[in-house]
Design an enzyme around this catalytic site. Structure first.
Site, PDB file in Angstrom:
ATOM      1  N   HIS A   7      83.404  68.230  16.644  1.00  0.00           N
ATOM      2  CA  HIS A   7      82.168  67.482  16.870  1.00  0.00           C
ATOM      3  C   HIS A   7      81.936  67.354  18.373  1.00  0.00           C
ATOM      4  O   HIS A   7      82.750  66.749  19.068  1.00  0.00           O
ATOM      5  CB  HIS A   7      82.257  66.098  16.230  1.00  0.00           C
ATOM      6  CG  HIS A   7      82.458  66.138  14.744  1.00  0.00           C
ATOM      7  ND1 HIS A   7      81.407  66.164  13.849  1.00  0.00           N
ATOM      8  CD2 HIS A   7      83.592  66.216  14.006  1.00  0.00           C
ATOM      9  CE1 HIS A   7      81.888  66.226  12.616  1.00  0.00           C
ATOM     10  NE2 HIS A   7      83.205  66.258  12.682  1.00  0.00           N
ATOM     11  N   HIS A  18      89.310  69.638   6.315  1.00  0.00           N
ATOM     12  CA  HIS A  18      90.267  68.522   6.447  1.00  0.00           C
ATOM     13  C   HIS A  18      90.818  68.002   5.110  1.00  0.00           C
ATOM     14  O   HIS A  18      90.591  66.846   4.737  1.00  0.00           O
ATOM     15  CB  HIS A  18      89.668  67.371   7.250  1.00  0.00           C
ATOM     16  CG  HIS A  18      88.263  66.964   6.932  1.00  0.00           C
ATOM     17  ND1 HIS A  18      87.398  66.498   7.882  1.00  0.00           N
ATOM     18  CD2 HIS A  18      87.575  66.930   5.767  1.00  0.00           C
ATOM     19  CE1 HIS A  18      86.254  66.194   7.325  1.00  0.00           C
ATOM     20  NE2 HIS A  18      86.343  66.444   6.031  1.00  0.00           N
ATOM     21  N   ASN A  73      87.967  59.818   8.255  1.00  0.00           N
ATOM     22  CA  ASN A  73      87.524  60.163   6.903  1.00  0.00           C
ATOM     23  C   ASN A  73      87.565  61.679   6.736  1.00  0.00           C
ATOM     24  O   ASN A  73      86.856  62.378   7.452  1.00  0.00           O
ATOM     25  CB  ASN A  73      86.096  59.655   6.671  1.00  0.00           C
ATOM     26  CG  ASN A  73      85.670  59.784   5.227  1.00  0.00           C
ATOM     27  OD1 ASN A  73      86.517  59.941   4.343  1.00  0.00           O
ATOM     28  ND2 ASN A  73      84.379  59.734   4.993  1.00  0.00           N
ATOM     29  N   ASP A 112      89.105  68.631  13.606  1.00  0.00           N
ATOM     30  CA  ASP A 112      88.077  67.630  13.297  1.00  0.00           C
ATOM     31  C   ASP A 112      87.907  66.695  14.491  1.00  0.00           C
ATOM     32  O   ASP A 112      87.796  65.467  14.339  1.00  0.00           O
ATOM     33  CB  ASP A 112      88.422  66.855  12.029  1.00  0.00           C
ATOM     34  CG  ASP A 112      87.285  65.962  11.553  1.00  0.00           C
ATOM     35  OD1 ASP A 112      86.155  66.108  12.077  1.00  0.00           O
ATOM     36  OD2 ASP A 112      87.517  65.119  10.665  1.00  0.00           O
ATOM     37  N   HIS A 132      84.606  59.196  20.058  1.00  0.00           N
ATOM     38  CA  HIS A 132      83.816  57.965  19.988  1.00  0.00           C
ATOM     39  C   HIS A 132      84.050  57.146  21.247  1.00  0.00           C
ATOM     40  O   HIS A 132      85.147  57.179  21.831  1.00  0.00           O
ATOM     41  CB  HIS A 132      84.209  57.124  18.766  1.00  0.00           C
ATOM     42  CG  HIS A 132      83.814  57.734  17.464  1.00  0.00           C
ATOM     43  ND1 HIS A 132      82.499  57.863  17.079  1.00  0.00           N
ATOM     44  CD2 HIS A 132      84.570  58.278  16.474  1.00  0.00           C
ATOM     45  CE1 HIS A 132      82.457  58.439  15.884  1.00  0.00           C
ATOM     46  NE2 HIS A 132      83.686  58.706  15.495  1.00  0.00           N
TER      47      HIS A 132
END
Length: 423
Positions: free
Chosen positions: A61, A231, A277, A304, A308
């Site tokens: 991401h 994942h 998650n 993954d 943040h």
């Protein structure tokens, strides 16, 4: 560039020997013994180091557009290079989501300017990730997308997922999925179990993931489509994928460093940096993910990587966002947890982090075969280091591995024959 005297480990060619690697014009020109350096070529002494096809992360991401305070395409590509990755696949759950050719083109263009790892865009399966209307797969591919996924959200409608798998076959495109049955998750924030009960948090049962994996495997078998499951975190999920592969279903799958390293004990005391998650599961689940990576049920190790901002992770556990950063810790964790423990050998590690990711999404790279892209990772498996988030090139620091001592680190990352990072 001539990389001289390193241990060249390239499972795509069954190669494991001390050799030289010559890169020229952005390609691998030659791999062999005693190669003379062409006039003016840079020579890199790789004695005592491992020279491998560039590592590829198919699940990252980068947060741009829309959340540039967490990560940008440039910072993510540079963090990837620092972790030894020569290429990453950017997920499309940005703001707005990457569901149009223009949006795909934006990510691709920004990646070309990033001066780090190669950045391959992915596109959404459904418009706005709403699960109601398929995107135009052909147009997304034309703009540079390498797969489609609604990562971060499942495609809840089985009928929509069937259409996606059928439509994708027109382009021999892989459909990657975040497997979660939301009505079973019930908005939970961690694994369902004793620790969730003690913390007073709503747990997510394994069945939430297993049910969706089973459904999508059945749909892939029905349609013949190419499915990639992201994942995987449960023992049941690993067993379902293993059985499907034995039946010949066209499926690949990921194991993530956090899921083969940690259990739900890591979130005790409401540690939000371990909230993700799918959630960290039980010891039995963690061991199943390890075995899945070992036997190839989980073909690919993917991070993954989910940056943040500090303030967002400082919220109450149930309110904090899911995810951890992983690009700069993946190689060390994988080597320490899987190779040093004897679960897999070095060649298998390279296979799971380079060769298989390339095959899963039909990407260039994953090999040092002559004529292939000059993407190379040189790493030192002997070096011991302590994870220090303050040293990350990523803009975010949210990792549960701060202070952990690991072994193995990239010392040089080469993309297209040019060094994009060196220690």
């Amino acid at each position: 560039m001539l990389i001289r005297g390193g241990r060249v480990v390239d499972p795509s060619q069954g190669m494991d020997a001390v050799l030289d690697v010559l890169l020229a014009d952005g390609r691998v020109a030659r791999v062999g013994e005693g190669i003379d350096a062409p006039e003016g070529a840079e020579t890199v002494d790789a004695s005592g180091l491992v020279v491998a096809p560039g590592l590829i992360d198919v699940h990252v991401h980068l947060r741009e557009p829309g959340q540039e305070h967490k990560e940008t395409i440039r910072s993510g590509a540079r963090a990837a290079a620092a972790g030894g990755f020569t290429a990453v696949v950017a997920m499309p759950n940005t703001d707005p989501p990457i569901d149009s050719p223009a949006a795909v083109g934006f990510v691709r263009a920004a990646g070309l300017r990033a001066d780090g790892a190669r950045v391959y865009p992915s596109g959404c399966i459904t418009m706005g990730q709403a699960g109601e209307q398929l995107t135009e797969f052909g147009e997304l591919i034309g703009a540079g997308a390498v797969c489609v996924t609604d990562d971060g959200r499942p495609v809840s409608s089985a009928g929509m997922m069937r259409m996606a798998l059928e439509y994708a076959q027109t382009f021999d495109l892989t459909v990657a999925v975040h497997a979660e049955e939301l009505t079973l998750s019930r908005g939970g924030s961690m694994n369902e179990g004793i620790i969730a009960t003690r913390l007073g948090l709503t747990g997510i049962p394994n069945a939430s993931e297993d049910v969706m994996i089973a459904r999508d495997l059945m749909l892939a078998e029905l349609t013949g489509g190419r499915l990639h499951i992201q994942h995987v975190a449960t023992r049941g999920g690993v067993e379902l994928i293993r059985a499907a592969k034995e039946r010949g279903v066209r499926v690949t799958a990921e194991g993530s460093p956090h899921h083969f390293t940690l259990t739900d004990e890591a979130v005790d005391s409401y540690r939000t940096n371990a909230k993700m998650n799918p959630p960290l599961r039980s010891e039995a689940d963690r061991d199943a993910v390890r075995q899945g990576v070992r036997d190839g049920t989980l073909d690919v190790i993917a991070t993954d990587h989910a940056p943040h901002h500090y303030d967002e992770k400082e919220q109450a556990f149930e309110d904090a966002p899911n995810g951890i950063v992983g690009l700069e810790t993946a190689l060390g964790l994988a080597y320490t947890e899987l190779v040093e423990t004897g679960l897999i050998d070095l060649a298998t590690l390279v296979e799971r982090m380079s060769c298989q990711p390339a095959r899963a999404l039909s990407l260039p790279g994953g090999t040092l075969r002559e004529g292939s892209p000059a993407d190379v990772t040189i790493f030192d498996p002997r070096v011991e280091w302590t994870v220090n988030p303050k040293s990350f090139l990523s803009m975010s620091r949210n990792t549960p591995f701060a202070g952990r001592v690991v072994r193995c680190r990239a010392v040089r990352t080469v993309v297209g024959g040019a060094t994009v990072w060196s220690a």
